[in-house]
Design an enzyme around this catalytic site. Structure first.
Site, PDB file in Angstrom:
ATOM      1  N   TYR A  68     -12.968  -4.677  -0.089  1.00 18.67           N
ATOM      2  CA  TYR A  68     -14.196  -4.181  -0.727  1.00 18.67           C
ATOM      3  C   TYR A  68     -15.325  -5.211  -0.781  1.00 18.67           C
ATOM      4  O   TYR A  68     -16.463  -4.906  -0.433  1.00 18.67           O
ATOM      5  CB  TYR A  68     -13.905  -3.663  -2.154  1.00 18.67           C
ATOM      6  CG  TYR A  68     -15.094  -2.968  -2.780  1.00 18.67           C
ATOM      7  CD1 TYR A  68     -15.461  -1.692  -2.374  1.00 18.67           C
ATOM      8  CD2 TYR A  68     -15.862  -3.595  -3.765  1.00 18.67           C
ATOM      9  CE1 TYR A  68     -16.566  -1.056  -2.923  1.00 18.67           C
ATOM     10  CE2 TYR A  68     -16.967  -2.971  -4.315  1.00 18.67           C
ATOM     11  CZ  TYR A  68     -17.314  -1.701  -3.893  1.00 18.67           C
ATOM     12  OH  TYR A  68     -18.402  -1.088  -4.434  1.00 18.67           O
ATOM     13  N   TYR A  74      -1.775 -10.572   4.975  1.00 17.47           N
ATOM     14  CA  TYR A  74      -1.820  -9.176   5.426  1.00 17.47           C
ATOM     15  C   TYR A  74      -3.256  -8.836   5.811  1.00 17.47           C
ATOM     16  O   TYR A  74      -4.148  -8.837   4.961  1.00 17.47           O
ATOM     17  CB  TYR A  74      -1.314  -8.280   4.290  1.00 17.47           C
ATOM     18  CG  TYR A  74      -1.279  -6.797   4.574  1.00 17.47           C
ATOM     19  CD1 TYR A  74      -1.303  -6.274   5.865  1.00 17.47           C
ATOM     20  CD2 TYR A  74      -1.194  -5.890   3.516  1.00 17.47           C
ATOM     21  CE1 TYR A  74      -1.260  -4.914   6.097  1.00 17.47           C
ATOM     22  CE2 TYR A  74      -1.140  -4.532   3.720  1.00 17.47           C
ATOM     23  CZ  TYR A  74      -1.178  -4.041   5.012  1.00 17.47           C
ATOM     24  OH  TYR A  74      -1.134  -2.687   5.231  1.00 17.47           O
ATOM     25  N   LYS A 130       1.032 -10.354   8.570  1.00 16.00           N
ATOM     26  CA  LYS A 130       1.243  -8.955   8.899  1.00 16.00           C
ATOM     27  C   LYS A 130      -0.093  -8.454   9.426  1.00 16.00           C
ATOM     28  O   LYS A 130      -1.061  -8.300   8.673  1.00 16.00           O
ATOM     29  CB  LYS A 130       1.682  -8.142   7.673  1.00 16.00           C
ATOM     30  CG  LYS A 130       1.837  -6.644   7.964  1.00 16.00           C
ATOM     31  CD  LYS A 130       2.105  -5.846   6.695  1.00 16.00           C
ATOM     32  CE  LYS A 130       2.149  -4.347   6.996  1.00 16.00           C
ATOM     33  NZ  LYS A 130       2.303  -3.532   5.766  1.00 16.00           N
ATOM     34  N   THR A 152       0.833  -1.211   0.000  1.00 13.94           N
ATOM     35  CA  THR A 152       0.000   0.000   0.000  1.00 13.94           C
ATOM     36  C   THR A 152       0.862   1.253   0.000  1.00 13.94           C
ATOM     37  O   THR A 152       0.583   2.218  -0.718  1.00 13.94           O
ATOM     38  CB  THR A 152      -0.917   0.009   1.237  1.00 13.94           C
ATOM     39  OG1 THR A 152      -1.655  -1.202   1.280  1.00 13.94           O
ATOM     40  CG2 THR A 152      -1.871   1.190   1.198  1.00 13.94           C
ATOM     41  N   THR A 153       1.926   1.252   0.801  1.00 21.27           N
ATOM     42  CA  THR A 153       2.815   2.407   0.899  1.00 21.27           C
ATOM     43  C   THR A 153       3.511   2.683  -0.422  1.00 21.27           C
ATOM     44  O   THR A 153       3.900   3.814  -0.705  1.00 21.27           O
ATOM     45  CB  THR A 153       3.835   2.187   2.025  1.00 21.27           C
ATOM     46  OG1 THR A 153       3.128   1.908   3.240  1.00 21.27           O
ATOM     47  CG2 THR A 153       4.716   3.400   2.237  1.00 21.27           C
ATOM     48  N   ILE A 210       6.604  -4.855   9.672  1.00 17.50           N
ATOM     49  CA  ILE A 210       6.762  -4.292   8.328  1.00 17.50           C
ATOM     50  C   ILE A 210       6.336  -2.841   8.465  1.00 17.50           C
ATOM     51  O   ILE A 210       5.159  -2.539   8.640  1.00 17.50           O
ATOM     52  CB  ILE A 210       5.941  -5.046   7.273  1.00 17.50           C
ATOM     53  CG1 ILE A 210       6.488  -6.471   7.113  1.00 17.50           C
ATOM     54  CG2 ILE A 210       5.991  -4.311   5.927  1.00 17.50           C
ATOM     55  CD1 ILE A 210       5.693  -7.339   6.158  1.00 17.50           C
ATOM     56  N   ARG A 270      -8.449  -0.736   5.762  1.00 15.87           N
ATOM     57  CA  ARG A 270      -8.437  -0.563   4.304  1.00 15.87           C
ATOM     58  C   ARG A 270      -9.338  -1.572   3.593  1.00 15.87           C
ATOM     59  O   ARG A 270      -9.859  -1.273   2.519  1.00 15.87           O
ATOM     60  CB  ARG A 270      -7.004  -0.676   3.770  1.00 15.87           C
ATOM     61  CG  ARG A 270      -6.131   0.506   4.145  1.00 15.87           C
ATOM     62  CD  ARG A 270      -4.783   0.430   3.451  1.00 15.87           C
ATOM     63  NE  ARG A 270      -3.925   1.547   3.790  1.00 15.87           N
ATOM     64  CZ  ARG A 270      -3.928   2.738   3.186  1.00 15.87           C
ATOM     65  NH1 ARG A 270      -4.777   2.960   2.189  1.00 15.87           N
ATOM     66  NH2 ARG A 270      -3.110   3.702   3.558  1.00 15.87           N
TER      67      ARG A 270
END
Length: 294
Positions: free
Chosen positions: A109, A135, A164, A46-47, A206, A140
């Site tokens: 989503y 993850y 994560k 994402t980053t 992370i 999100r």
């Protein structure tokens, strides 16, 4: 099997003013992390603004980072989504010759049930040529992968080696640490909780802020894993202001502003994200001066 213990960093994707990828800045960032104690690098999370990086750009990024890294640190590649078939297709067509593990986000989503999440990761595990770090980031995805689902997957598939966890939920971390099978890694995805997780038996982090302050952050995590709480918290308290600032507007605008202030890369982001506000940039610059980094 490489153990992903310590500090991994979720690399940004630096952009020039025309929003093309700034490979000179990316090289500086990778070298900076390698030279200052980061334990492994995560590409296309994402980053890294993975949702606005094209397929061809992603392939080029992987090749470039692998070349700069030259085998010095383990590399983790983000491949995830809410279309299980598409995720499987991408894994099957990806060159993993320089990649050590996959980071795959819980489906977003669509808000699947826990059984749907289990079946998604089961399908990935059955075809993946590399170890998988799941993850979980409910903020999100709008869907929390519950500990019982994570643990079921950890017990059922040897190549699912870690999670994560980024739900900012202390109880959920502790439940995972209490009940996980031997060898399964619980990795913090919350910079502000990472030390506490390490002290409780977690395998590290992370991190987002870690790529800007790799020496300090990775030392804090090493001390935490070693159970040296007093020494670790002395670093944690110093990093608290800057860690809070980078998430106050959006990620990665905050961390990009930090890296800009450190003259590593510029603060440009791709829409729909926008750059950090002038107020946040000034606050970040003051926080960096307080750390003696300017």
């Amino acid at each position: 099997m490489i153990n992903f213990i310590g500090t991994g960093v979720a690399l940004i994707t630096p952009f020039k003013s025309d929003l093309s990828i700034d490979y000179d800045a990316l090289q500086r960032l990778v070298e900076y992390n390698i030279e200052n104690g980061t334990d492994y690098l995560v590409i296309s999370g994402t980053t890294g603004e993975s949702v606005t990086v094209t397929t061809e750009e992603k392939k080029t990024l992987v090749k470039f980072i692998a070349k700069v890294n030259s085998g010095r640190l383990p590399l983790v590649l983000g491949i995830g989504g809410n279309n299980t078939a598409a995720v499987i297709s991408e894994i099957k067509t990806t060159d993993f010759s320089n990649i050590d593990a996959i980071l795959s986000v819980s489906p977003y989503y669509s808000k699947p049930t826990q059984e749907g999440i289990y079946q998604h990761f089961k399908a990935i595990a059955e075809i993946s040529p590399k170890p998988i770090i799941m993850y979980n980031v409910p903020g999100r995805t709008s869907s929390n992968m519950l500990p019982e689902t994570t643990l079921r997957l950890a017990n059922d598939f040897e190549n699912i080696i870690a999670v994560k966890e980024a739900g900012n939920n202390v109880h959920q971390y502790l439940e995972l640490l209490r009940s996980k099978p031997d060898g399964f890694l619980v990795i913090s995805g919350d910079d502000d909780l990472a030390l506490g997780v390490a002290l409780a038996g977690g395998s590290g982090v992370i991190s987002v802020i870690g790529q800007a302050l790799p020496k300090e952050f990775s030392e804090m995590i090493r001390l935490g894993i070693a159970g040296k709480a007093k020494e670790a918290y002395s670093i944690h308290f110093k990093l608290m202001p800057i860690t809070g600032l980078i998430f106050s507007e959006n990620n990665p605008a905050g961390i990009k502003a930090v890296l800009d202030a450190l003259n590593i890369s510029k603060s440009h982001v791709r829409l729909p994200l926008v750059e950090a506000t002038d107020k946040l940039k000034k606050n970040i610059e003051m926080a960096i001066r307080d750390l003696g980094k300017s």
